[in-house]
Write a protein that holds these residues in place. Structure first.
Motif, PDB file in Angstrom:
ATOM      1  N   LYS A  82     -69.481 -12.259   5.621  1.00 41.95           N
ATOM      2  CA  LYS A  82     -69.639 -11.475   4.284  1.00 41.95           C
ATOM      3  C   LYS A  82     -70.886 -11.599   3.876  1.00 41.95           C
ATOM      4  N   GLY A 139     -75.280  -9.007  -1.572  1.00 42.49           N
ATOM      5  CA  GLY A 139     -76.555  -7.899  -2.018  1.00 42.49           C
ATOM      6  C   GLY A 139     -77.700  -8.160  -2.305  1.00 42.49           C
ATOM      7  N   GLY A 155     -73.098  -5.463  -3.325  1.00 43.85           N
ATOM      8  CA  GLY A 155     -74.166  -5.168  -3.672  1.00 43.85           C
ATOM      9  C   GLY A 155     -74.547  -5.254  -4.880  1.00 43.85           C
ATOM     10  N   GLY A 156     -74.876  -6.569  -5.412  1.00 40.23           N
ATOM     11  CA  GLY A 156     -75.412  -7.036  -6.145  1.00 40.23           C
ATOM     12  C   GLY A 156     -76.984  -6.840  -5.848  1.00 40.23           C
ATOM     13  N   ARG A 200     -74.525  -4.268 -10.699  1.00 39.11           N
ATOM     14  CA  ARG A 200     -72.740  -4.850 -10.401  1.00 39.11           C
ATOM     15  C   ARG A 200     -72.593  -4.421 -11.904  1.00 39.11           C
ATOM     16  N   GLY A 201     -70.897  -4.196 -11.701  1.00 40.12           N
ATOM     17  CA  GLY A 201     -69.988  -3.575 -12.718  1.00 40.12           C
ATOM     18  C   GLY A 201     -70.267  -3.788 -14.189  1.00 40.12           C
ATOM     19  N   ASP A 213     -68.334  -0.340 -11.598  1.00 38.22           N
ATOM     20  CA  ASP A 213     -67.633  -0.807 -10.779  1.00 38.22           C
ATOM     21  C   ASP A 213     -67.386   0.171  -9.043  1.00 38.22           C
ATOM     22  N   THR A 271     -63.376  -3.161  -1.776  1.00 36.90           N
ATOM     23  CA  THR A 271     -61.815  -2.928  -1.895  1.00 36.90           C
ATOM     24  C   THR A 271     -61.258  -1.466  -2.052  1.00 36.90           C
ATOM     25  N   ASN A 313     -61.267  -0.429  -5.128  1.00 33.84           N
ATOM     26  CA  ASN A 313     -61.102  -0.507  -6.283  1.00 33.84           C
ATOM     27  C   ASN A 313     -61.879  -1.525  -7.454  1.00 33.84           C
ATOM     28  N   THR A 321     -66.909  -8.183  -3.373  1.00 36.84           N
ATOM     29  CA  THR A 321     -67.083  -8.279  -2.510  1.00 36.84           C
ATOM     30  C   THR A 321     -66.355  -9.102  -1.057  1.00 36.84           C
TER      31      THR A 321
HETATM   32  N1  UDP Z   1     -66.783  -3.721  -6.285  1.00 38.78           N
HETATM   33  C1  UDP Z   1     -64.968  -3.319  -7.201  1.00 38.78           C
HETATM   34  N2  UDP Z   1     -64.602  -3.462  -6.043  1.00 38.78           N
HETATM   35  C2  UDP Z   1     -64.586  -3.351  -4.802  1.00 38.78           C
HETATM   36  C3  UDP Z   1     -65.744  -4.826  -4.367  1.00 38.78           C
HETATM   37  C4  UDP Z   1     -67.282  -4.040  -5.399  1.00 38.78           C
HETATM   38  O1  UDP Z   1     -65.686  -2.804  -7.865  1.00 38.78           O
HETATM   39  O2  UDP Z   1     -63.676  -4.547  -4.450  1.00 38.78           O
HETATM   40  C5  UDP Z   1     -68.021  -3.796  -7.542  1.00 38.78           C
HETATM   41  C6  UDP Z   1     -68.485  -4.900  -8.675  1.00 38.78           C
HETATM   42  O3  UDP Z   1     -68.637  -3.680 -10.067  1.00 38.78           O
HETATM   43  C7  UDP Z   1     -69.074  -5.803  -7.943  1.00 38.78           C
HETATM   44  C8  UDP Z   1     -69.917  -4.653  -7.295  1.00 38.78           C
HETATM   45  O4  UDP Z   1     -69.349  -3.702  -6.933  1.00 38.78           O
HETATM   46  O5  UDP Z   1     -69.998  -5.970  -8.953  1.00 38.78           O
HETATM   47  C9  UDP Z   1     -70.708  -5.194  -5.939  1.00 38.78           C
HETATM   48  O6  UDP Z   1     -70.112  -6.676  -5.087  1.00 38.78           O
HETATM   49  P1  UDP Z   1     -70.518  -7.562  -5.328  1.00 38.78           P
HETATM   50  O7  UDP Z   1     -70.498  -7.891  -6.756  1.00 38.78           O
HETATM   51  O8  UDP Z   1     -69.535  -8.641  -5.304  1.00 38.78           O
HETATM   52  O9  UDP Z   1     -71.423  -8.078  -4.240  1.00 38.78           O
HETATM   53  P2  UDP Z   1     -72.059  -9.159  -3.726  1.00 38.78           P
HETATM   54  O10 UDP Z   1     -72.073 -10.057  -5.306  1.00 38.78           O
HETATM   55  O11 UDP Z   1     -71.902  -9.781  -2.845  1.00 38.78           O
HETATM   56  O12 UDP Z   1     -73.990  -8.369  -3.360  1.00 38.78           O
END
Ligand code: UDP
Length: 241
Positions: free
Chosen positions: A15, A18, A57-58, A62-63, A77, A138, A140, A145
């Motif tokens: 994993k 971002g 994707g952070g 981020r949603g 999201d 996912t 959704n 992630t």
């Molecule tokens: N996200 C979502 N559903 C998922 C995975 C990701 O809605 O199943 C959106 C959510 O807004 C999240 C963004 O995608 O803030 C980026 O993913 P995440 O924050 O998990 O990324 P990381 O912190 O690993 O960079």
């Protein structure tokens, strides 16, 4: 002649946040950071280990933070999920440049750039030695992630979730604030919960705990660290039963 040491794991789910793809700043995409990651992934793939990567994707969106600035949470999201696909393509590009065959599978239909997520197909790719990158989380809103990583690891029969971070494991308190913070080399799920240690968000964590999926939290920014983890060296923190 002594037999060469075999990897501890045969199929791993890595994993990547971002932020990691953003390099030093953690924002946007750092080609150097992505290249470094690709090199480490190639190293373990070359050991014969089957590698699945779930990208965050952070570094792009981020949603939750979008919703604090007026964007509807679900829309934000989806924007975040799209960001993970962008990151997945960046990683694919870097891996292919190193001669590593890859496939990107997205949880959100995007047929021009990525295959749809199909579990059996993903497993087939792995068996053929391809690195499979899962984008779109996912699929959704309201999930993360990390949850996608926990879910996919179980689905595709990975032996472990390797959570790549900028710190070298799980501590009993914040090592940046407390110089006496103690790092765990191993901790049980229940103890991590009891101490409210933030290994992953609660949905992701319980998915791992309920299915006895081990998690290794480790510093991916130290060269060859992924290889060390895969070879069974005591790197980072192992969370298990
Ligand atoms: N996200 C979502 N559903 C998922 C995975 C990701 O809605 O199943 C959106 C959510 O807004 C999240 C963004 O995608 O803030 C980026 O993913 P995440 O924050 O998990 O990324 P990381 O912190 O690993 O960079």
């Amino acid at each position: 002649m002594s037999k060469a040491k075999q990897p501890k794991y045969r199929r791993i789910l890595l994993k990547l946040s971002g932020e990691a793809l953003g390099g030093e700043s953690g924002v946007g995409i750092s080609p150097q950071a992505v290249r470094d990651m690709a090199n480490q992934i190639r190293e373990v793939r070359d050991l014969g280990v089957q590698v699945v990567v779930v990208v965050g994707g952070g570094n792009i969106f981020r949603g939750l933070s979008g919703s604090q600035r007026g964007i509807e949470r679900a829309t934000g999201d989806y924007m975040g999920m799209l960001a993970t696909v962008i990151n997945g393509l960046a990683l694919q590009d870097a891996l292919e440049k190193l001669g590593v065959a890859t496939r990107v599978q997205s949880a959100i239909a995007m047929s021009q750039v990525a295959e749809p997520f199909i579990r059996r197909r993903a497993v087939r790719h792995l068996e053929k030695g391809r690195v499979v990158i899962f984008g779109g989380g996912t699929g959704n809103p309201y999930f993360s992630t990390d949850t996608a990583a926990a879910l996919r690891a179980n689905e595709i029969g990975a032996e472990v979730v390797l959570k790549a971070t900028k710190v070298d494991g799980v501590y009993d308190s914040d090592p940046k604030k407390n110089s006496r913070a103690k790092r765990y080399s191993q901790i049980s799920y229940s103890e991590a919960l009891r101490q409210q240690l933030k290994v992953m968000d609660s949905t992701a964590f319980s998915l791992c705990m309920d299915n006895k999926m081990p998690i290794v939290v480790f510093d991916f920014f130290r060269p060859h660290n992924l290889r060390r983890v895969v070879m069974g060296e005591r790197v980072g923190t192992l969370v298990r039963n």
